[in-house]
Design an enzyme around this catalytic site. Structure first.
Site, mmCIF file in Angstrom:
data_model
loop_
_atom_site.group_PDB
_atom_site.id
_atom_site.type_symbol
_atom_site.label_atom_id
_atom_site.label_comp_id
_atom_site.label_asym_id
_atom_site.label_seq_id
_atom_site.Cartn_x
_atom_site.Cartn_y
_atom_site.Cartn_z
ATOM 1 N N GLU A 187 45.320 41.735 50.515
ATOM 2 C CA GLU A 187 46.851 41.906 50.222
ATOM 3 C C GLU A 187 47.391 40.724 50.695
ATOM 4 O OE1 GLU A 187 47.807 44.347 48.477
ATOM 5 O OE2 GLU A 187 45.850 45.120 48.185
ATOM 6 N N HIS A 195 48.506 38.248 48.036
ATOM 7 C CA HIS A 195 49.279 38.704 47.210
ATOM 8 C C HIS A 195 50.764 38.570 47.924
ATOM 9 C CE1 HIS A 195 46.618 40.642 44.109
ATOM 10 N NE2 HIS A 195 46.237 41.559 44.995
#
Length: 349
Positions: free
Chosen positions: A21, A24
């Site tokens: 994550e 991103h």
């Protein structure tokens, strides 16, 4: 022991998800996309912190999964956010980088771990070179010798031990396996091997070929770099073979493992030692990266697929169609996960 295993599993998944994550997150932030939330875990929020950048950093109750919530991931969904901060309004290449950054981070994490493992503990070859053969085994009876490199099995190129393991697991007609091996002098020979069936105490059967791979240790900086990339490629190629075997029916869905199965693997790794736990982080990180890049709805690869379609047709895909595609995919994914988890539970009894 079960509590320790659970804690270690949570830590492993937490590391892998955080790294994914963060990929991103950092690129979305770099390209000026408005980010609502960065969360580790799923479900209710148990801790939240609002950063100076206006982003909510959350820890949620269930330590499986995580996400980065960005403005305009598919279409403009917030009339309070400037249009230039929507992800959907960013240049095509920037959106692509944001989508694949999580997968790239998972792959980088795995390669770094494999490198340091090899540097500090040494490494073995990833090639499927026969190191040992049990006396009276099917391999010995067929004529295969130590030092032979298995280059093909039932027509499948076996460039690595990981890929060979999957090839051995695939269903074979008449329980006969065709091995193509490379001898020390470079000559290739073909052998027909019929493995022995061993009956376990619980009544199940185990297929036994009776050989082991070369475990000669290699040390040094360059050897460690070579091993890290070779092992990464080895695991990736074995996963590709697994996916194609699932679609061809050579491997059944029951062979897959979900959270319960991974819990069991982590428990076994704890009994082996720290090095095996660290290896599991690398292995699962590659798994998460590989699965996420598949062109399947709800995965990063599914979103990349729509970006490729957008590039080909020179215009955005209808947002409602894309959202429906991902919603249906997510539902199917949850059904598959429930089925795999149920199969994992059955294996415990």
């Amino acid at each position: 022991m079960w509590l320790l295993t659970l804690i270690v599993l949570i830590i492993i998944l937490g590391i892998i998800i955080l790294v994914h994550e963060f990929g991103h997150f950092i690129w979305a932030k770099k390209f000026g996309v408005f980010i609502y939330e960065f969360s580790i875990g799923m479900g209710p929020i148990v801790h939240t912190h609002k950063g100076r950048d206006g982003i909510n950093y959350n820890i949620r109750a269930f330590p499986i999964g995580g996400f980065v919530s960005m403005a305009g991931e598919v279409y403009e969904d917030d009339d309070k956010t400037p249009k230039e901060k929507f992800m959907c309004n960013k240049p095509w290449l920037q959106r692509l980088i944001i989508l694949v950054a999580g997968v790239v981070n998972n792959f980088i994490l795995a390669i770094v771990i494999l490198f340091f493992m090899a540097l500090f503990m040494g490494s073995t070859t990833t090639k499927p070179i026969v190191g040992t053969i049990l006396e009276g085994s099917a391999m010995e009876m067929a004529g295969i010798e130590t030092g032979d490199e298995i280059v093909k099995l039932n027509g499948i190129k076996t460039s690595s031990w990981d890929k060979l393991q999957i090839a051995l697991y695939r269903k074979s007609e008449n329980d006969t396996y065709e091995f193509v091996v490379k001898k020390a002098n470079g000559e290739e020979k073909t052998y027909e091997v019929t493995p022995k069936k061993i009956t376990n105490e619980d009544g199940s059967e185990t297929t036994q070929f009776g050989f082991g791979v070369d475990t000669t240790k290699h040390t040094g900086f360059l050897a460690s770099i070579k091993y890290a990339f070779a092992k990464f490629n080895s695991i990736m190629s074995s996963m590709v073979l697994t996916i194609t075997s699932l679609f061809s029916g050579k491997i059944s869905l029951s062979a897959l493992s979900g959270p319960v199965g991974i819990y069991g693997v982590v428990g076994d790794s704890i009994s082996v030692g720290l090095s095996q736990i660290v290896y599991i982080i690398a292995f699962l990180s590659i798994n998460v990266g590989f699965i996420n890049i598949l062109p399947f709805p709800a995965f990063d690869g599914g979103r990349v697929l729509f970006m490729v379609i957008e590039k080909i047709k020179r215009g955005p895909v209808n947002a409602k169609i894309e959202n429906a595609f991902h919603t249906i995919g997510f539902i199917l994914l949850m059904i598959l996960m429930i089925y795999i988890t149920f199969q994992d539970i059955l294996k415990l009894f």
